[in-house]
Design a protein around this motif. Structure first.
Motif, PDB file in Angstrom:
ATOM      1  N   ALA A  14      61.134  34.834  17.723  1.00  0.00           N
ATOM      2  CA  ALA A  14      59.888  35.564  17.976  1.00  0.00           C
ATOM      3  C   ALA A  14      58.797  34.597  18.440  1.00  0.00           C
ATOM      4  CB  ALA A  14      59.454  36.329  16.736  1.00  0.00           C
ATOM      5  N   ALA A  15      58.708  33.426  17.816  1.00  0.00           N
ATOM      6  CA  ALA A  15      57.709  32.433  18.214  1.00  0.00           C
ATOM      7  C   ALA A  15      57.959  31.929  19.636  1.00  0.00           C
ATOM      8  CB  ALA A  15      57.711  31.263  17.230  1.00  0.00           C
ATOM      9  N   GLU A  16      59.223  31.871  20.026  1.00  0.00           N
ATOM     10  CA  GLU A  16      59.592  31.448  21.382  1.00  0.00           C
ATOM     11  C   GLU A  16      59.519  32.603  22.378  1.00  0.00           C
ATOM     12  OE1 GLU A  16      63.515  29.844  20.761  1.00  0.00           O
ATOM     13  OE2 GLU A  16      62.738  27.931  20.018  1.00  0.00           O
ATOM     14  N   GLU A  17      59.067  33.765  21.896  1.00  0.00           N
ATOM     15  CA  GLU A  17      58.928  34.981  22.699  1.00  0.00           C
ATOM     16  C   GLU A  17      60.246  35.430  23.342  1.00  0.00           C
ATOM     17  OE1 GLU A  17      55.593  34.567  25.341  1.00  0.00           O
ATOM     18  OE2 GLU A  17      54.193  34.318  23.673  1.00  0.00           O
ATOM     19  N   LYS A  18      61.328  35.258  22.593  1.00  0.00           N
ATOM     20  CA  LYS A  18      62.638  35.724  23.046  1.00  0.00           C
ATOM     21  C   LYS A  18      62.950  37.115  22.517  1.00  0.00           C
ATOM     22  CE  LYS A  18      64.665  31.150  23.554  1.00  0.00           C
ATOM     23  NZ  LYS A  18      65.741  30.255  23.136  1.00  0.00           N
ATOM     24  N   VAL A  19      62.392  37.431  21.332  1.00  0.00           N
ATOM     25  CA  VAL A  19      62.638  38.734  20.712  1.00  0.00           C
ATOM     26  C   VAL A  19      61.367  39.253  20.069  1.00  0.00           C
ATOM     27  CG1 VAL A  19      65.070  38.200  20.195  1.00  0.00           C
ATOM     28  CG2 VAL A  19      63.320  37.811  18.458  1.00  0.00           C
ATOM     29  N   ASP A  20      61.362  40.557  19.793  1.00  0.00           N
ATOM     30  CA  ASP A  20      60.326  41.198  18.992  1.00  0.00           C
ATOM     31  C   ASP A  20      61.018  42.043  17.943  1.00  0.00           C
ATOM     32  OD1 ASP A  20      57.878  40.361  20.210  1.00  0.00           O
ATOM     33  OD2 ASP A  20      58.302  41.711  21.878  1.00  0.00           O
ATOM     34  N   LEU A  21      60.369  42.188  16.803  1.00  0.00           N
ATOM     35  CA  LEU A  21      60.832  43.099  15.766  1.00  0.00           C
ATOM     36  C   LEU A  21      59.862  44.263  15.764  1.00  0.00           C
ATOM     37  CD1 LEU A  21      61.538  40.535  12.918  1.00  0.00           C
ATOM     38  CD2 LEU A  21      63.136  41.450  14.590  1.00  0.00           C
ATOM     39  N   SER A  22      60.373  45.457  16.027  1.00  0.00           N
ATOM     40  CA  SER A  22      59.502  46.616  16.134  1.00  0.00           C
ATOM     41  C   SER A  22      60.204  47.859  15.613  1.00  0.00           C
ATOM     42  CB  SER A  22      59.099  46.821  17.600  1.00  0.00           C
ATOM     43  OG  SER A  22      58.309  47.957  17.753  1.00  0.00           O
ATOM     44  N   GLU A  23      59.584  48.512  14.647  1.00  0.00           N
ATOM     45  CA  GLU A  23      60.081  49.776  14.108  1.00  0.00           C
ATOM     46  C   GLU A  23      61.565  49.731  13.739  1.00  0.00           C
ATOM     47  OE1 GLU A  23      58.970  53.020  16.657  1.00  0.00           O
ATOM     48  OE2 GLU A  23      56.946  52.221  16.926  1.00  0.00           O
ATOM     49  N   GLY A  24      61.939  48.692  13.011  1.00  0.00           N
ATOM     50  CA  GLY A  24      63.320  48.575  12.573  1.00  0.00           C
ATOM     51  C   GLY A  24      64.302  48.228  13.663  1.00  0.00           C
ATOM     52  N   GLN A  25      63.795  47.667  14.764  1.00  0.00           N
ATOM     53  CA  GLN A  25      64.650  47.311  15.902  1.00  0.00           C
ATOM     54  C   GLN A  25      64.429  45.847  16.281  1.00  0.00           C
ATOM     55  OE1 GLN A  25      66.478  49.526  18.341  1.00  0.00           O
ATOM     56  NE2 GLN A  25      66.553  50.926  16.624  1.00  0.00           N
ATOM     57  N   LEU A  26      65.487  45.197  16.712  1.00  0.00           N
ATOM     58  CA  LEU A  26      65.411  43.877  17.321  1.00  0.00           C
ATOM     59  C   LEU A  26      65.394  44.102  18.822  1.00  0.00           C
ATOM     60  CD1 LEU A  26      65.602  40.738  17.177  1.00  0.00           C
ATOM     61  CD2 LEU A  26      68.085  41.030  17.348  1.00  0.00           C
ATOM     62  N   ILE A  27      64.280  43.752  19.460  1.00  0.00           N
ATOM     63  CA  ILE A  27      64.126  43.928  20.899  1.00  0.00           C
ATOM     64  C   ILE A  27      64.303  42.569  21.551  1.00  0.00           C
ATOM     65  CG2 ILE A  27      62.627  44.754  22.749  1.00  0.00           C
ATOM     66  CD1 ILE A  27      63.306  46.901  20.604  1.00  0.00           C
ATOM     67  N   GLY A  33      66.359  48.738  25.547  1.00  0.00           N
ATOM     68  CA  GLY A  33      66.703  49.224  24.213  1.00  0.00           C
ATOM     69  C   GLY A  33      66.633  48.123  23.182  1.00  0.00           C
ATOM     70  N   GLY A  34      67.049  48.461  21.986  1.00  0.00           N
ATOM     71  CA  GLY A  34      67.015  47.495  20.901  1.00  0.00           C
ATOM     72  C   GLY A  34      68.241  47.626  20.027  1.00  0.00           C
ATOM     73  N   PHE A  35      68.293  46.772  19.031  1.00  0.00           N
ATOM     74  CA  PHE A  35      69.396  46.753  18.084  1.00  0.00           C
ATOM     75  C   PHE A  35      68.842  47.096  16.710  1.00  0.00           C
ATOM     76  CE2 PHE A  35      70.308  43.674  21.433  1.00  0.00           C
ATOM     77  CZ  PHE A  35      71.537  44.119  21.877  1.00  0.00           C
ATOM     78  N   PRO A  36      69.413  48.097  16.026  1.00  0.00           N
ATOM     79  CA  PRO A  36      68.911  48.474  14.706  1.00  0.00           C
ATOM     80  C   PRO A  36      69.011  47.317  13.702  1.00  0.00           C
ATOM     81  CG  PRO A  36      70.495  50.083  15.524  1.00  0.00           C
ATOM     82  CD  PRO A  36      70.531  48.912  16.454  1.00  0.00           C
ATOM     83  N   LEU A  37      67.945  47.157  12.901  1.00  0.00           N
ATOM     84  CA  LEU A  37      67.891  46.126  11.861  1.00  0.00           C
ATOM     85  C   LEU A  37      67.765  46.767  10.495  1.00  0.00           C
ATOM     86  CD1 LEU A  37      65.304  43.579  13.302  1.00  0.00           C
ATOM     87  CD2 LEU A  37      67.752  43.243  13.097  1.00  0.00           C
ATOM     88  N   VAL A  38      68.452  46.203   9.516  1.00  0.00           N
ATOM     89  CA  VAL A  38      68.336  46.645   8.130  1.00  0.00           C
ATOM     90  C   VAL A  38      68.075  45.394   7.291  1.00  0.00           C
ATOM     91  CG1 VAL A  38      69.541  47.718   6.190  1.00  0.00           C
ATOM     92  CG2 VAL A  38      69.937  48.562   8.514  1.00  0.00           C
ATOM     93  N   PRO A  39      66.988  45.358   6.501  1.00  0.00           N
ATOM     94  CA  PRO A  39      66.736  44.198   5.646  1.00  0.00           C
ATOM     95  C   PRO A  39      67.919  43.947   4.714  1.00  0.00           C
ATOM     96  CG  PRO A  39      64.829  45.629   5.688  1.00  0.00           C
ATOM     97  CD  PRO A  39      65.939  46.378   6.368  1.00  0.00           C
TER      98      PRO A  39
END
Length: 126
Positions: A14-27, A33-39
């Motif tokens: 995220a700091a390298e601006e490669k991904v974002d975490l948004s609404e339970g998704q890895l973008i 689209g995104g990939f669903p994330l579960v803690p």
């Protein structure tokens, strides 16, 4: 396929601006689209007590931790009298991984562990 991604690694991406975490998704930037994330947490090692539930080396979601009546504090978990060192993160569902597996198996038939598949996926996407 479900894979575990450590929280620290996601923070680096995220700091390298490669991904974002948004609404339970890895973008992943540049992807549709995104990939669903579960803690979840990874049980890295036993700190004290007996590992009667054979959790060392396993990943458990927060719902599963609740079922185990686990008490979590930062990078530790206590289940009854047993203490574990854990690694916080997420379980990510990656639907494109079977194609990566097919390509990787052709290139290197011996490399088929989940860690190898995740590495191939990450190198391809990030």
């Amino acid at each position: 396929m479900n894979l575990f991604l450590p929280e620290k690694q996601l923070e680096i991406w995220a700091a390298e601006e490669k991904v974002d975490l948004s609404e339970g998704q890895l973008i992943v930037h540049g992807e549709v689209g995104g990939f669903p994330l579960v803690p979840a947490v990874y049980f890295a090692r036993l700190e004290s007590g007996e590992d009667e539930k054979n959790l060392v080396g396993c990943v458990k979601t927060m719902a599963q931790l609740d079922e185990l009546e686990a008490e979590q504090l930062m990078d530790s978990a206590l289940i009854g009298e047993t203490a574990y060192r854990i690694q916080p993160g997420y379980v990510v569902t990656v639907n494109v991984l079977p194609q990566v597996q097919v390509e990787q198996t052709r290139q290197n038939p011996g490399a088929s562990s989940e860690a190898d598949l995740l590495a191939a996926f990450i190198l391809d996407k990030l």
